[in-house]
Design an enzyme around this catalytic site. Structure first.
Site, PDB file in Angstrom:
ATOM      1  N   GLY A  82      -9.127   2.233   3.459  1.00 20.99           N
ATOM      2  CA  GLY A  82      -9.575   1.765   2.141  1.00 20.99           C
ATOM      3  C   GLY A  82     -10.579   0.634   2.269  1.00 20.99           C
ATOM      4  O   GLY A  82     -10.992   0.263   3.379  1.00 20.99           O
ATOM      5  N   PHE A  83     -10.925   0.099   1.140  1.00 22.80           N
ATOM      6  CA  PHE A  83     -11.944  -0.942   1.079  1.00 22.80           C
ATOM      7  C   PHE A  83     -11.526  -2.185   1.886  1.00 22.80           C
ATOM      8  O   PHE A  83     -12.175  -2.548   2.872  1.00 22.80           O
ATOM      9  CB  PHE A  83     -12.211  -1.238  -0.404  1.00 22.80           C
ATOM     10  CG  PHE A  83     -12.815  -2.564  -0.697  1.00 22.80           C
ATOM     11  CD1 PHE A  83     -13.981  -2.973  -0.056  1.00 22.80           C
ATOM     12  CD2 PHE A  83     -12.230  -3.405  -1.634  1.00 22.80           C
ATOM     13  CE1 PHE A  83     -14.547  -4.203  -0.353  1.00 22.80           C
ATOM     14  CE2 PHE A  83     -12.796  -4.622  -1.934  1.00 22.80           C
ATOM     15  CZ  PHE A  83     -13.940  -5.029  -1.284  1.00 22.80           C
ATOM     16  N   ILE A  84     -10.420  -2.797   1.537  1.00 26.43           N
ATOM     17  CA  ILE A  84     -10.010  -4.025   2.238  1.00 26.43           C
ATOM     18  C   ILE A  84      -9.490  -3.684   3.640  1.00 26.43           C
ATOM     19  O   ILE A  84      -9.816  -4.362   4.616  1.00 26.43           O
ATOM     20  CB  ILE A  84      -8.933  -4.799   1.436  1.00 26.43           C
ATOM     21  CG1 ILE A  84      -9.471  -5.194   0.055  1.00 26.43           C
ATOM     22  CG2 ILE A  84      -8.476  -6.050   2.211  1.00 26.43           C
ATOM     23  CD1 ILE A  84      -8.478  -5.907  -0.840  1.00 26.43           C
ATOM     24  N   ASP A 139      -3.521   6.385   6.736  1.00 31.30           N
ATOM     25  CA  ASP A 139      -4.132   6.480   5.404  1.00 31.30           C
ATOM     26  C   ASP A 139      -4.157   7.955   4.997  1.00 31.30           C
ATOM     27  O   ASP A 139      -4.503   8.816   5.813  1.00 31.30           O
ATOM     28  CB  ASP A 139      -5.567   5.925   5.450  1.00 31.30           C
ATOM     29  CG  ASP A 139      -6.096   5.561   4.081  1.00 31.30           C
ATOM     30  OD1 ASP A 139      -6.524   4.407   3.902  1.00 31.30           O
ATOM     31  OD2 ASP A 139      -6.094   6.430   3.174  1.00 31.30           O
ATOM     32  N   GLY A 178      -8.798   5.989  -0.065  1.00 27.74           N
ATOM     33  CA  GLY A 178      -9.545   5.552   1.119  1.00 27.74           C
ATOM     34  C   GLY A 178     -10.519   6.647   1.528  1.00 27.74           C
ATOM     35  O   GLY A 178     -10.417   7.784   1.067  1.00 27.74           O
ATOM     36  N   LEU A 191      -1.205  -2.111   3.095  1.00 30.75           N
ATOM     37  CA  LEU A 191      -2.232  -2.107   2.041  1.00 30.75           C
ATOM     38  C   LEU A 191      -2.273  -0.790   1.280  1.00 30.75           C
ATOM     39  O   LEU A 191      -3.018  -0.666   0.298  1.00 30.75           O
ATOM     40  CB  LEU A 191      -3.623  -2.376   2.654  1.00 30.75           C
ATOM     41  CG  LEU A 191      -4.069  -3.835   2.806  1.00 30.75           C
ATOM     42  CD1 LEU A 191      -3.089  -4.633   3.642  1.00 30.75           C
ATOM     43  CD2 LEU A 191      -5.456  -3.924   3.427  1.00 30.75           C
ATOM     44  N   TYR A 250       1.458  -0.541 -13.112  1.00 35.10           N
ATOM     45  CA  TYR A 250       0.915  -1.020 -11.843  1.00 35.10           C
ATOM     46  C   TYR A 250       1.497  -2.395 -11.519  1.00 35.10           C
ATOM     47  O   TYR A 250       2.023  -2.624 -10.427  1.00 35.10           O
ATOM     48  CB  TYR A 250      -0.610  -1.067 -11.943  1.00 35.10           C
ATOM     49  CG  TYR A 250      -1.301  -1.571 -10.703  1.00 35.10           C
ATOM     50  CD1 TYR A 250      -1.009  -1.037  -9.457  1.00 35.10           C
ATOM     51  CD2 TYR A 250      -2.266  -2.577 -10.785  1.00 35.10           C
ATOM     52  CE1 TYR A 250      -1.661  -1.495  -8.320  1.00 35.10           C
ATOM     53  CE2 TYR A 250      -2.916  -3.031  -9.664  1.00 35.10           C
ATOM     54  CZ  TYR A 250      -2.614  -2.494  -8.429  1.00 35.10           C
ATOM     55  OH  TYR A 250      -3.253  -2.949  -7.313  1.00 35.10           O
ATOM     56  N   LYS A 299       4.048  -3.279  -8.405  1.00 33.11           N
ATOM     57  CA  LYS A 299       3.737  -4.247  -7.355  1.00 33.11           C
ATOM     58  C   LYS A 299       4.735  -5.412  -7.372  1.00 33.11           C
ATOM     59  O   LYS A 299       5.013  -6.014  -6.339  1.00 33.11           O
ATOM     60  CB  LYS A 299       2.297  -4.757  -7.486  1.00 33.11           C
ATOM     61  CG  LYS A 299       1.217  -3.700  -7.243  1.00 33.11           C
ATOM     62  CD  LYS A 299       1.337  -2.987  -5.899  1.00 33.11           C
ATOM     63  CE  LYS A 299       0.904  -3.837  -4.726  1.00 33.11           C
ATOM     64  NZ  LYS A 299       0.841  -3.022  -3.469  1.00 33.11           N
TER      65      LYS A 299
END
Ligand code: UDP
Length: 326
Positions: free
Chosen positions: A10-12, A31, A36, A76, A149, A153
């Site tokens: 993914g991005f991070i 992943d 991603g 993540l 969401y 979390k």
């Protein structure tokens, strides 16, 4: 160290993988490529210290094998992006809650250190600014998907802290605020890649509502630096940390800054026709609730690690544009 990154394509996650490899660690990525992208890690393939598995964290056997080979897990993998969450609430709750439980259960088997990526969404629509880790949270009603969401979390955070207290598993929670940089896609609603992409395509910049809602954006390089600093220390275990930018900006001013950085030959005017205001009801589902302000208090992170963000937003915008052009 041997490090497993769930959601590492993914991005991070992909930026974190690069930083860990550069620091000399061994990195494994897991992943399922739901949000991603393999292109994010394609340049790492072939490095001896890097391996990956394209699979879901709900595949117990693969997760067990990869975790057994690692000292540390950055978790993540999650359903992210407000648009995706509003569209696929079942997937969101399943991935975030069951996935995190699987990661923690498996890490406990091998006593691996775990760092869980959480989100500023858990502060909900609390109006106290800035948000501090010990603040009460205020979520909206369960009939509004957006809050699924935040709630999922929050359960992740509860689970992580429960594994720490009950099973002595070394867990740290990182509450990421709005993180931006290359490889973030505008597909799931994120404002910076979206407005930058619109600018590059010569399309109107879509500012939702009156544009007076504000955020603090943080470059992904700074966020990765914070994650590594938290991972290095043992006194961050059992604790929750905000990770985010400290410069507050309204979305309208963000749109103006993007025009200023990317079209210096025609700087934005007060009533710039390139900026289009879109009612929330058209952008999301009717009744959608946005957060008016979102500002992190990062003093806890600073006190322990000395971390402060370093990359100015204008520079991040330029980096995002360069990546999009490529
Ligand atoms: N937003 C916007 N135009 C877009 C996408 C998002 O004005 O094309 C707004 C969105 O309503 C929110 C802010 O930008 O107020 C940040 O949105 P994003 O989805 O990036 O992150 P959030 O803070 O909502 O999680």
């Amino acid at each position: 160290m041997r490090v497993l990154i769930t959601g590492g394509a993914g991005f991070i996650g992909s930026h974190l993988a690069e930083a860990l490899l550069a620091a000399g660690h061994r990195v494994t990525i897991m992943d399922d490529l739901s949000t991603g992208r393999f292109e994010n890690i394609a340049h790492l393939v072939g490095q001896p210290a890097f391996q990956f598995a394209i699979d879901s964290i709900t595949n117990d056997m693969v997760l067990d094998r990869l975790t057994s080979e690692c000292d540390m897990v950055f978790h993540l993998a999650a359903a992210v992006g407000v648009e995706l969450i509003v569209r696929q609430p079942v997937h969101t709750i399943q991935t975030n809650v069951m996935g995190t439980e699987a990661v923690l259960r498996t890490a406990a088997r091998y006593r691996a250190r775990v760092l869980i990526a959480s989100t500023s969404e858990v502060y909900g629509k609390g109006s106290r600014v800035p948000f501090s880790e010990e603040d009460d949270v205020l979520l909206g009603p369960t009939k509004k998907n957006r809050w699924a969401y935040a709630a999922s979390k929050m359960v992740d955070e509860f689970l992580g802290l429960a594994y720490y207290h009950e099973k002595n598993l070394p867990v740290t929670i990182m509450r990421f605020f709005n993180t931006v940089g290359p490889r973030q896609t505008g597909r799931y609603g994120m404002v910076v890649p979206r407005l930058v992409g619109q600018t590059l395509a010569g399309q109107p910049l879509t500012v939702y509502g009156d544009g007076q809602q504000s955020r603090c954006f943080c470059d992904v390089a700074d966020v990765v630096r914070a994650a590594l600093a938290l991972a290095e220390r043992s006194d961050t275990v059992g604790e929750v940390f905000n990770v985010g930018g400290t410069e507050e900006i309204t979305i309208l001013n963000l749109a103006r800054l993007i025009l200023q950085v990317l079209t210096p030959q025609s700087p934005p005017t007060a009533d710039d026709p390139r900026i289009r205001f879109v009612p929330y009801a058209d952008a999301y589902a009717p009744g959608f609730e946005d957060m008016r302000r979102r500002v992190p208090d990062t003093s806890k992170l600073y006190a322990l690690t000395g971390w402060t963000p370093a990359v100015p937003l204008a520079e991040t915008i330029q980096r995002v544009a360069d990546a999009l052009r490529r």
